[in-house]
Design a protein around this motif. Sequence first.
Motif, short mmCIF file in Angstrom:
data_model
loop_
_atom_site.label_atom_id
_atom_site.label_comp_id
_atom_site.label_asym_id
_atom_site.label_seq_id
_atom_site.Cartn_x
_atom_site.Cartn_y
_atom_site.Cartn_z
N LEU A 94 0.83 -1.21 0.00
CA LEU A 94 0.00 0.00 0.00
C LEU A 94 0.86 1.25 0.00
O LEU A 94 1.81 1.36 0.79
CB LEU A 94 -0.89 -0.01 1.25
N VAL A 95 0.56 2.19 -0.89
CA VAL A 95 1.11 3.54 -0.80
C VAL A 95 -0.01 4.46 -0.35
O VAL A 95 -1.07 4.51 -0.99
CB VAL A 95 1.71 4.03 -2.12
N GLY A 127 0.32 -6.99 5.67
CA GLY A 127 0.55 -5.94 4.70
C GLY A 127 1.79 -5.11 4.96
O GLY A 127 2.44 -5.21 6.00
N GLU A 128 2.13 -4.30 3.99
CA GLU A 128 3.21 -3.32 4.10
C GLU A 128 2.71 -2.02 3.50
O GLU A 128 1.79 -2.01 2.68
CB GLU A 128 4.47 -3.79 3.37
N ALA A 129 3.32 -0.90 3.92
CA ALA A 129 2.85 0.38 3.42
C ALA A 129 3.99 1.38 3.35
O ALA A 129 5.04 1.21 3.97
CB ALA A 129 1.73 0.93 4.30
N ALA A 130 3.78 2.42 2.54
CA ALA A 130 4.67 3.56 2.44
C ALA A 130 3.79 4.81 2.47
O ALA A 130 2.59 4.75 2.18
CB ALA A 130 5.49 3.51 1.16
N VAL A 131 4.39 5.95 2.84
CA VAL A 131 3.63 7.20 2.96
C VAL A 131 4.27 8.26 2.08
O VAL A 131 5.49 8.48 2.12
CB VAL A 131 3.58 7.69 4.42
N VAL A 132 3.43 8.94 1.28
CA VAL A 132 3.88 10.03 0.41
C VAL A 132 3.03 11.26 0.69
O VAL A 132 1.80 11.16 0.82
CB VAL A 132 3.75 9.63 -1.08
N GLY A 133 3.67 12.42 0.80
CA GLY A 133 2.96 13.67 0.99
C GLY A 133 3.00 14.49 -0.29
O GLY A 133 3.90 14.35 -1.12
N CYS A 134 2.00 15.37 -0.46
CA CYS A 134 1.89 16.11 -1.71
C CYS A 134 1.38 17.51 -1.47
O CYS A 134 0.33 17.71 -0.84
CB CYS A 134 0.96 15.37 -2.66
N PHE A 144 8.50 1.62 2.15
CA PHE A 144 7.71 0.44 2.47
C PHE A 144 8.22 -0.23 3.75
O PHE A 144 9.43 -0.44 3.93
CB PHE A 144 7.76 -0.58 1.33
N THR A 145 7.29 -0.55 4.62
CA THR A 145 7.62 -1.22 5.86
C THR A 145 6.42 -2.01 6.35
O THR A 145 5.27 -1.66 6.06
CB THR A 145 8.03 -0.21 6.96
N THR A 146 6.69 -3.10 7.06
CA THR A 146 5.61 -3.86 7.70
C THR A 146 5.40 -3.39 9.13
O THR A 146 4.51 -3.90 9.82
CB THR A 146 5.95 -5.36 7.70
N ASN A 147 6.21 -2.43 9.57
CA ASN A 147 6.13 -1.90 10.93
C ASN A 147 5.03 -0.84 11.02
O ASN A 147 5.19 0.29 10.54
CB ASN A 147 7.48 -1.30 11.33
N GLY A 148 3.92 -1.21 11.61
CA GLY A 148 2.80 -0.29 11.71
C GLY A 148 3.11 0.97 12.49
O GLY A 148 2.57 2.05 12.19
#
Length: 376
Positions: A94-95, A127-134, A144-148
């Motif tokens: 997930l992004v 799951g794994e996720a990454a965060v992007v700001g805009c 990407f990380t699995t660390n919530g």
Amino acid sequence: MTLLSLAMLPGVSAWGQAPSGPLPPKSGVQVQLPPKNSEAQVKVQVALVNTPVTVRDSHGEMVHDLEEGNFRVTDNGVPQQISHFDLGGDPISLVILIETSSRIEAILPQIRKTGILFTQTVMGSTGEAAVVGCNDGVDKLQDFTTNGDLIESAIAHLGEGTSGLKLYDAMAVSVEMLTSRPQATADKPGRRRVLMILSEAADDGSVAKLGEVLRQAQLANVTIYSVGLSTTSAELRAKPKDTRPQITPPGTFPLPPQPGTAQTPTSEDNRYGNIDVMAAAVWAVEHAENKIRDHALEVAAAATGGAHLATFKDRSIEKAIDEIGGELHSQYTISYTPTGSNAFGYHEIRVHILGNDAKNLKIRARPGYFLAWPES
């Protein structure tokens, strides 16, 4: 779909160019985009098509008891052999793309509290996720990380940016990030690639074009979900704005006209629920232009088999995220390797359900994908 070679979006690169391949920027560092006249053209050959399929009954409830044999998939009218079938089990990559412009200052504190919903409801335990700001730029806030805890921290510490919003550039960066995540095949498990956007449906000055981004998302099997932010409270607190009538620039329109539209899953009553949005999604992918000024998030979701949830009245940001998480873990994933339909241009995907109750079920799936003609 998995590609044997992946076409990069013209004029947009998430990481820049380097002889040894793309290198990710450091966390929190603004992503630099190349000049507008920079292009990378690579021929594309399809190896795998993935499509999420959401099935609901006449009451709007998710249907969970269908099996692979209940589904029939066609690509440009040619029946396809399903190579991978799953119900909500494939882990998610997930992004999370979040608008951080100063225009949403009033609701940014509310957004900062949503991290736990993404980790618990959307990512899930595998799951794994990454965060992007805009805002005026694109910022990679968390890889990407699995660390919530890291995801929740990145969202909790979102900083307010400038007043601009380069949404399409941020979408292009997010799609490129997701192309590195492994996908399921007939022989091995993989991950579902999901882009979840929290933003206004606006763009200001992006190099990328919406249609190009959606082409790439389709080729990379990325499903886009979006939560439309309501900035009413922010506008009430903002300085007075120019209220003079705005004239739409020549050659732009909110949605493409219906006359002359080719027959696609757009015309099916059991698809996205809005024939104009689905027609716009097909048009945007075919033409790869920026003439759809309104409903960009709805179009992006429709083009990739996802969903757009606006936040208004009784639907809060938290409720919208929760609804999307529930759908992701209750939908079917179908994969196939295209056969008998190798033409360039737009490929229409149709998903049918076989059985006595099929007429009472509502299906949502991606409408298709676009194969660009190779450069001469």
